[in-house]
Design a protein around this motif. Structure first.
Motif: not given
Length: 138
Positions: A106-107, A109, A111-112, A116-119
């Motif tokens: 995970l970042r 944030t 987010e994976t 991208g765009g999947l939290f």
């Protein structure tokens, strides 16, 4: 009770959910079912808390009875518990095993890194408490 243990061990669905080779959970957030507790700790007492479902209902939740027995076996098992001999089961119990995403995936944030765009937020991140898991989503 010993009668509860006997009913569970004779049930068709005894240990029909637990993973692993010996009926042992394999996930990082493993919550053992009543079947697993009976298997691992025979002849020991297992606590059941009767929690009211609300202020204006007679429904109680028997916390500590998470299991995967077939419904008829659950009813028979429930009625072996002192004080619950005449209980009516409204919904059968079910077993729970959790999975998680490695936090290094995970970042900051949440987010994976792979999609991208999947939290992700909550227990899937390996958070142990419900409050902490809920706070991640804020």
């Amino acid at each position: 009770t010993s009668e509860t243990e006997r009913v569970m061990k004779e049930a068709k669905g005894f240990l029909n959910f637990e993973g692993g080779d010996m009926g042992e959970g394999v996930g990082p957030r493993y919550c053992p079912s009543l079947e697993m507790k009976v298997k691992r700790f025979p002849d020991r007492t297992h606590v059941v808390w009767l929690e009211p479902e609300g202020l204006d209902t007679d429904v109680v939740y028997p916390n500590g009875l998470s299991n995967t027995l077939d419904e008829p076996d659950q009813i028979e098992m429930l009625r072996t518990i002192p004080g619950l001999e005449n209980a009516k089961m409204l919904r059968p119990g079910y077993g729970v095993e959790y999975d998680y995403v490695d936090p290094r995936e995970l970042r900051w944030t949440l987010e994976t890194k792979r999609v991208g765009g999947l939290f992700f937020a909550g227990q899937i991140n390996g958070t142990t408490g419900y409050e902490e898991a809920a706070a991640q989503g804020l």
